[in-house]
Design an enzyme around this catalytic site. Structure first.
Site, PDB file in Angstrom:
ATOM      1  N   CYS A 156      19.328 -41.959  16.200  1.00 32.01           N
ATOM      2  CA  CYS A 156      19.816 -40.767  16.242  1.00 32.01           C
ATOM      3  C   CYS A 156      19.462 -39.925  15.931  1.00 32.01           C
ATOM      4  O   CYS A 156      19.374 -38.716  16.493  1.00 32.01           O
ATOM      5  CB  CYS A 156      21.390 -40.954  14.830  1.00 32.01           C
ATOM      6  SG  CYS A 156      21.974 -41.800  15.542  1.00 32.01           S
ATOM      7  N   CYS A 188      34.185 -40.462   9.562  1.00 34.24           N
ATOM      8  CA  CYS A 188      33.369 -41.261  10.924  1.00 34.24           C
ATOM      9  C   CYS A 188      33.277 -39.971  11.618  1.00 34.24           C
ATOM     10  O   CYS A 188      33.842 -39.159  12.183  1.00 34.24           O
ATOM     11  CB  CYS A 188      33.813 -42.527  11.643  1.00 34.24           C
ATOM     12  SG  CYS A 188      33.994 -43.943  10.450  1.00 34.24           S
ATOM     13  N   LYS A 226      31.055 -35.077  12.970  1.00 38.75           N
ATOM     14  CA  LYS A 226      32.531 -35.137  13.199  1.00 38.75           C
ATOM     15  C   LYS A 226      32.542 -34.898  14.435  1.00 38.75           C
ATOM     16  O   LYS A 226      33.948 -35.449  14.561  1.00 38.75           O
ATOM     17  CB  LYS A 226      32.685 -35.022  11.227  1.00 38.75           C
ATOM     18  CG  LYS A 226      34.573 -34.976  10.533  1.00 38.75           C
ATOM     19  CD  LYS A 226      34.491 -36.600  11.122  1.00 38.75           C
ATOM     20  CE  LYS A 226      36.208 -36.138  11.007  1.00 38.75           C
ATOM     21  NZ  LYS A 226      36.207 -37.206  13.077  1.00 38.75           N
ATOM     22  N   HIS A 253      29.342 -36.692  18.803  1.00 39.31           N
ATOM     23  CA  HIS A 253      27.712 -37.618  18.337  1.00 39.31           C
ATOM     24  C   HIS A 253      26.865 -38.725  18.990  1.00 39.31           C
ATOM     25  O   HIS A 253      27.373 -39.860  18.412  1.00 39.31           O
ATOM     26  CB  HIS A 253      27.761 -38.933  16.915  1.00 39.31           C
ATOM     27  CG  HIS A 253      26.218 -38.926  16.203  1.00 39.31           C
ATOM     28  ND1 HIS A 253      25.359 -38.294  16.582  1.00 39.31           N
ATOM     29  CD2 HIS A 253      26.742 -40.067  15.606  1.00 39.31           C
ATOM     30  CE1 HIS A 253      24.516 -39.086  15.684  1.00 39.31           C
ATOM     31  NE2 HIS A 253      25.420 -40.232  14.986  1.00 39.31           N
TER      32      HIS A 253
END
Ligand code: COA
Length: 387
Positions: A84, A208, A330, A334
């Protein structure tokens, strides 16, 4: 050594892009960046692309060749992978190549198109390849599960509460509601967050970040060329990276991220700043626990107090320290390998007073914090206007 300047940026909205391809998304981001920098694509001397898993998500490797020439930038192109943190690492490689004198300019792109995999189990497995395949993914420990372990350990060691973690999500959705490029543009209540479904106990849905598609691009040059392209370049005044063990069980303490501490120290020393000088920061909140740990590891509050700090409103827009004015991972979304570049673009706009309703008022020093995996990789960059 000359500083590196960002002279133009461009990105797609983040979300589910069924109607467009990996190549199509990057075309949008790159053409916007070229327009923003008012640069002739032929002047761009190199291309660096951050992407985590295009091979698994899209059955497409070799995306350096796929993307650069298609968008009219026929420069040597290289893909960089660090889970990431791929986008931020691509930017660092571009900075190093320019600083070493190989190139005067670079196009840096981050892209990920995750929703081509229909089954969420397949997405989770693809992401899980950035953990330790033998000791974590291989025995069923997905990223929600790994961050759940970190959250549980933090609650046990410091007495942090579910309410504190939920406050991170509420604040980031507040900010994201002001961001036209965000995946989720809705505010949520504490009740919504705390009553959402369990994903990996104690992590709930609103702890998440989502599954996202998106592409983002920046054009960087050496400092002495920046004003040729824009009156308002943004300078990278410090950069740092840190690496730690990939698996949680190899780390002495899973309530902290050594990679963050290492990256912050290098970047802040280089920029000659301390935590007190930071006006706003984009942090890697892939799960709410990650934002809490990062607040502590950077030193905005005492160890163990990150959740309380958030619940007290000290990380809200224009409070003590504006954390994730973009909405963070959030709410903004992402698209993993692209996230680091989206963070840079948010800082670019904030420093140039171009962030609209989410504009931070103290905007002299902005920072990005981007992790890979459960924190085995971290990249921190410091930005400011002027020289
Ligand atoms: N936060 C808030 N809402 C979310 C969400 C999230 N992270 N993910 C999905 N939703 C919403 C959807 O918008 C949808 O809402 P709707 O019914 O109003 O349209 C609903 O939840 C169902 O969406 P769906 O896509 O079916 O959810 P899912 O169960 O397939 O996926 C997660 C939910 C949490 C499993 C998934 O978002 C995920 O895996 N997130 C973590 C990604 C990750 O690990 N990234 C790397 C970090 S290291």
């Amino acid at each position: 050594m000359e500083k590196i300047a960002i002279v133009g940026v461009g990105n797609t909205k983040i979300g589910e892009w069924y109607e467009n391809s990996l190549r199509g998304l990057t075309d949008i981001a790159i053409s916007k960046a070229i327009e923003s920098a008012n640069i002739d694509p032929k002047e761009i001397e190199s291309t660096f692309i951050g992407s985590m898993s295009s091979g698994i998500f899209n059955q497409q490797e070799h995306i350096s060749a796929l993307i650069g020439p298609h968008s009219g930038v026929n420069a040597p192109a290289l893909r960089v992978e660090s889970a990431c943190a791929s986008g931020s690492q691509a930017l660092r490689v571009a900075m190093m190549a320019i600083s070493a004198g190989y190139y005067d300019s670079a196009l840096v792109v981050g892209v990920e198109k995750m929703t081509d995999l229909i089954d969420i189990g397949d997405v989770t497995t693809a992401l899980g390849t950035a953990s330790d395949s033998s000791w974590e993914l291989g025995v069923g420990a997905t990223f929600p599960a790994l961050f759940a372990l970190m959250m549980r350990a933090h609650m046990h060691k410091y007495g942090s509460t579910l309410e504190e973690f939920a406050s991170v999500a509420v604040k980031n959705h507040d900010n994201g509601s002001l961001n036209p490029d965000a995946q989720f543009r809705r505010k949520i209540t504490m009740d919504t967050a705390m009553k959402s479904r369990i994903i990996a106990d104690p992590i709930r849905l609103f702890d998440c970040s989502p599954v996202s598609d998106g592409a983002a691009a920046v054009i960087v040059t050496k400092e002495s060329l920046a004003k040729k392209y824009t009156d308002d370049p943004i300078y990278i005044t410090g950069t740092g990276a840190g690496t730690d063990h990939i698996a949680l069980h190899q780390r002495p303490d899973i309530t902290t991220m050594e990679s963050t501490k290492r990256a912050v120290k290098t970047a802040f020393d280089m920029a000659k700043i301390t935590t007190k000088d930071v006006d706003f920061i984009e942090v890697h909140d892939c799960f709410t626990i990650a934002e809490v740990i990062t607040l502590e590891d950077i030193g905005f509050c005492k160890k163990g107090q990150g959740g309380k700090f958030s619940l007290e409103g000290k990380t809200a827009l224009n409070s003590k320290i504006s954390v994730n004015p973009s909405g963070g991972l959030k709410s903004k979304g992402h698209p993993v390998g692209a996230t680091g570049i989206y963070q840079v673009i948010e800082v670019f706009h904030q420093l140039r007073n171009e962030a609209g309703k989410r504009q931070v008022t103290n905007n002299n020093v902005g920072v990005t914090h981007n992790i890979g995996g459960s924190g085995a990789t971290c990249v921190v960059n410091v930005f400011s206007r002027g020289e």
